[in-house]
Write a protein that holds these residues in place. Structure first.
Motif, PDB file in Angstrom:
ATOM      1  N   ILE A 219      -8.752  31.094  36.642  1.00  0.00           N
ATOM      2  CA  ILE A 219      -9.746  32.163  36.151  1.00  0.00           C
ATOM      3  C   ILE A 219     -10.870  31.545  35.459  1.00  0.00           C
ATOM      4  CG2 ILE A 219     -10.275  34.380  35.177  1.00  0.00           C
ATOM      5  CD1 ILE A 219      -8.425  34.141  37.774  1.00  0.00           C
ATOM      6  N   ALA A 220     -10.286  30.665  34.353  1.00  0.00           N
ATOM      7  CA  ALA A 220     -11.519  29.788  33.641  1.00  0.00           C
ATOM      8  C   ALA A 220     -12.588  29.055  34.404  1.00  0.00           C
ATOM      9  CB  ALA A 220     -10.841  28.862  32.636  1.00  0.00           C
ATOM     10  N   ALA A 221     -11.988  28.419  35.394  1.00  0.00           N
ATOM     11  CA  ALA A 221     -12.946  27.517  36.439  1.00  0.00           C
ATOM     12  C   ALA A 221     -14.053  28.548  37.060  1.00  0.00           C
ATOM     13  CB  ALA A 221     -12.015  26.795  37.475  1.00  0.00           C
ATOM     14  N   LEU A 222     -13.483  29.689  37.338  1.00  0.00           N
ATOM     15  CA  LEU A 222     -14.440  30.551  37.936  1.00  0.00           C
ATOM     16  C   LEU A 222     -15.255  31.276  36.941  1.00  0.00           C
ATOM     17  CD1 LEU A 222     -15.415  32.369  40.028  1.00  0.00           C
ATOM     18  CD2 LEU A 222     -13.751  34.140  39.359  1.00  0.00           C
ATOM     19  N   ILE A 223     -15.053  31.265  35.671  1.00  0.00           N
ATOM     20  CA  ILE A 223     -15.823  31.815  34.749  1.00  0.00           C
ATOM     21  C   ILE A 223     -17.025  30.742  34.534  1.00  0.00           C
ATOM     22  CG2 ILE A 223     -16.160  32.443  32.016  1.00  0.00           C
ATOM     23  CD1 ILE A 223     -13.034  33.883  32.582  1.00  0.00           C
ATOM     24  N   ALA A 224     -16.704  29.509  34.366  1.00  0.00           N
ATOM     25  CA  ALA A 224     -17.494  28.332  34.012  1.00  0.00           C
ATOM     26  C   ALA A 224     -18.546  28.419  35.085  1.00  0.00           C
ATOM     27  CB  ALA A 224     -16.521  27.024  33.942  1.00  0.00           C
ATOM     28  N   ALA A 225     -17.888  28.432  36.328  1.00  0.00           N
ATOM     29  CA  ALA A 225     -18.869  28.456  37.532  1.00  0.00           C
ATOM     30  C   ALA A 225     -19.969  29.580  37.401  1.00  0.00           C
ATOM     31  CB  ALA A 225     -18.025  28.370  38.946  1.00  0.00           C
ATOM     32  N   VAL A 226     -19.494  30.931  37.172  1.00  0.00           N
ATOM     33  CA  VAL A 226     -20.372  31.977  37.091  1.00  0.00           C
ATOM     34  C   VAL A 226     -21.461  31.799  36.199  1.00  0.00           C
ATOM     35  CG1 VAL A 226     -20.186  34.396  36.810  1.00  0.00           C
ATOM     36  CG2 VAL A 226     -18.908  33.454  38.225  1.00  0.00           C
ATOM     37  N   LEU A 227     -20.929  31.296  34.961  1.00  0.00           N
ATOM     38  CA  LEU A 227     -21.723  31.288  33.804  1.00  0.00           C
ATOM     39  C   LEU A 227     -23.141  30.293  34.233  1.00  0.00           C
ATOM     40  CD1 LEU A 227     -19.753  30.527  30.692  1.00  0.00           C
ATOM     41  CD2 LEU A 227     -21.233  32.541  31.065  1.00  0.00           C
ATOM     42  N   GLU A 228     -22.710  29.243  35.165  1.00  0.00           N
ATOM     43  CA  GLU A 228     -23.736  28.443  35.503  1.00  0.00           C
ATOM     44  C   GLU A 228     -24.685  28.855  36.631  1.00  0.00           C
ATOM     45  OE1 GLU A 228     -23.614  24.240  34.249  1.00  0.00           O
ATOM     46  OE2 GLU A 228     -21.766  24.530  35.604  1.00  0.00           O
ATOM     47  N   GLN A 229     -24.242  29.822  37.361  1.00  0.00           N
ATOM     48  CA  GLN A 229     -24.970  30.183  38.728  1.00  0.00           C
ATOM     49  C   GLN A 229     -26.243  31.008  38.326  1.00  0.00           C
ATOM     50  OE1 GLN A 229     -26.522  30.570  41.688  1.00  0.00           O
ATOM     51  NE2 GLN A 229     -24.625  29.522  42.066  1.00  0.00           N
ATOM     52  N   PRO A 230     -27.545  30.130  38.561  1.00  0.00           N
ATOM     53  CA  PRO A 230     -28.868  30.829  38.141  1.00  0.00           C
ATOM     54  C   PRO A 230     -29.182  32.135  38.868  1.00  0.00           C
ATOM     55  CG  PRO A 230     -29.066  28.794  39.162  1.00  0.00           C
ATOM     56  CD  PRO A 230     -27.604  28.982  39.115  1.00  0.00           C
ATOM     57  N   SER A 231     -28.471  32.459  40.129  1.00  0.00           N
ATOM     58  CA  SER A 231     -28.869  33.500  41.030  1.00  0.00           C
ATOM     59  C   SER A 231     -28.149  34.417  41.076  1.00  0.00           C
ATOM     60  CB  SER A 231     -29.046  32.721  42.666  1.00  0.00           C
ATOM     61  OG  SER A 231     -30.053  31.765  42.567  1.00  0.00           O
ATOM     62  N   LEU A 232     -27.353  34.486  39.985  1.00  0.00           N
ATOM     63  CA  LEU A 232     -25.935  35.545  39.975  1.00  0.00           C
ATOM     64  C   LEU A 232     -26.157  36.343  38.939  1.00  0.00           C
ATOM     65  CD1 LEU A 232     -23.359  36.532  41.714  1.00  0.00           C
ATOM     66  CD2 LEU A 232     -22.101  34.969  39.954  1.00  0.00           C
ATOM     67  N   THR A 233     -26.328  37.648  39.291  1.00  0.00           N
ATOM     68  CA  THR A 233     -26.348  38.523  37.933  1.00  0.00           C
ATOM     69  C   THR A 233     -25.839  40.124  38.602  1.00  0.00           C
ATOM     70  OG1 THR A 233     -27.415  39.484  35.957  1.00  0.00           O
ATOM     71  CG2 THR A 233     -28.587  39.507  37.919  1.00  0.00           C
ATOM     72  N   GLY A 234     -25.299  41.051  37.686  1.00  0.00           N
ATOM     73  CA  GLY A 234     -25.008  42.294  37.988  1.00  0.00           C
ATOM     74  C   GLY A 234     -23.646  42.317  39.191  1.00  0.00           C
ATOM     75  N   GLN A 235     -23.164  41.240  39.498  1.00  0.00           N
ATOM     76  CA  GLN A 235     -22.081  41.258  40.459  1.00  0.00           C
ATOM     77  C   GLN A 235     -20.561  41.186  39.810  1.00  0.00           C
ATOM     78  OE1 GLN A 235     -22.909  41.713  43.621  1.00  0.00           O
ATOM     79  NE2 GLN A 235     -24.941  41.916  42.636  1.00  0.00           N
ATOM     80  N   ILE A 236     -19.739  41.856  40.446  1.00  0.00           N
ATOM     81  CA  ILE A 236     -18.381  41.737  40.142  1.00  0.00           C
ATOM     82  C   ILE A 236     -17.520  40.729  41.236  1.00  0.00           C
ATOM     83  CG2 ILE A 236     -16.143  42.948  39.432  1.00  0.00           C
ATOM     84  CD1 ILE A 236     -18.719  43.888  37.781  1.00  0.00           C
ATOM     85  N   VAL A 237     -17.164  39.763  40.533  1.00  0.00           N
ATOM     86  CA  VAL A 237     -16.498  38.611  41.579  1.00  0.00           C
ATOM     87  C   VAL A 237     -14.941  38.778  41.308  1.00  0.00           C
ATOM     88  CG1 VAL A 237     -16.273  36.410  41.916  1.00  0.00           C
ATOM     89  CG2 VAL A 237     -18.317  37.197  41.010  1.00  0.00           C
TER      90      VAL A 237
END
Length: 245
Positions: A219-237
């Motif tokens: 889960i931590a690895a996903l959080i780290a990836a999501v924080l860095e993804q510049p095109s991602l907002t407002g989504q629930i992964v």
């Protein structure tokens, strides 16, 4: 983008998913503020573990449900590290109440769960927003598949996590374009929550398509990836080994 010298606040960072996230981000070069409410020993142990491999970290106490404590926490972090680039809203609590036992759901349970799980995330986002905005930062709110399925450790918990998902979308609108806000919704994760419930965990695993449950590190690895993804907002992964597929 990378995490080198980026300042990250992880709430509920002393145990479970929060600890794994703090450790991973620190290993990638981040400076980590580890918030705790009651888990002082665990939070300080996490900070010490980071320092042992040359990272920078501090453990800091605040009840996220109390806005004044959150504001003070943010001020202390900024005083120590200069700013905040990322926020991981992980702190949450639950009450174990049978889903069909409506009479056991007290006003206190509703108030406590919403104060920490929902209002607490809002308090942290609001207090950190000026600093996140300056650095074009990001927020990850840790929800749960309980907020998607409506089932969980209790009815108020499931509803509070659905509210976290709604808060994520609303904050994504409110803080755009300067701050990205995304949610992650884990299914079962192998944390201390399962202590004494191992047979229940094994029974759940048998019904999951991937025949396993997640680790905090995944889960931590996903959080780290999501924080860095510049095109991602407002989504629930959602990350649940196929449970809600």
């Amino acid at each position: 983008m990378g995490y080198l010298n980026k300042v990250v606040l992880v709430t509920g960072g002393g145990t479970g998913i929060g600890r794994a996230t703090a450790m991973l981000l620190a290993e990638r070069g981040a400076i980590v503020a580890i918030n705790y409410s009651r888990s002082a020993v665990e939070a300080e142990e996490t900070a010490q573990a980071i320092r042992q491999f040359g990272g920078r970290a501090m453990a800091i106490q605040a009840d996220v449900a109390r806005n004044a404590e959150v504001v003070s926490m943010i001020e202390q972090i900024v005083k120590s590290f200069g700013t905040i680039h990322y926020l991981v809203n992980n702190a949450s609590i639950t009450r174990y109440i049978a889903m069909d036992d409506l009479e056991a759901v007290t006003e206190e349970a509703w108030d406590d769960l919403f104060a920490v799980n929902v209002k607490g995330m809002f308090n942290c986002a609001r207090a950190a927003a000026p600093y996140l905005k300056a650095g074009k930062g990001a927020i990850v709110n840790v929800g749960s598949i309980a907020g998607i399925t409506g089932k969980g450790s209790s009815l108020p918990y499931a509803v509070s996590k659905a509210a976290v998902h709604g808060l994520t979308k609303s904050l994504a609108h409110a803080l755009a374009p300067d701050i990205r806000v995304t949610g992650v919704a884990p299914g079962a994760v192998d944390t201390r929550w399962w202590a004494g419930k191992e047979e229940q965990m094994r029974a759940l695993i048998r019904h999951l398509p991937l025949d396993r449950i997640s680790t905090p590190e995944e889960i931590a690895a996903l959080i780290a990836a999501v924080l860095e993804q510049p095109s991602l907002t407002g989504q629930i992964v959602t990350v649940d080994n196929g449970q809600t597929m």
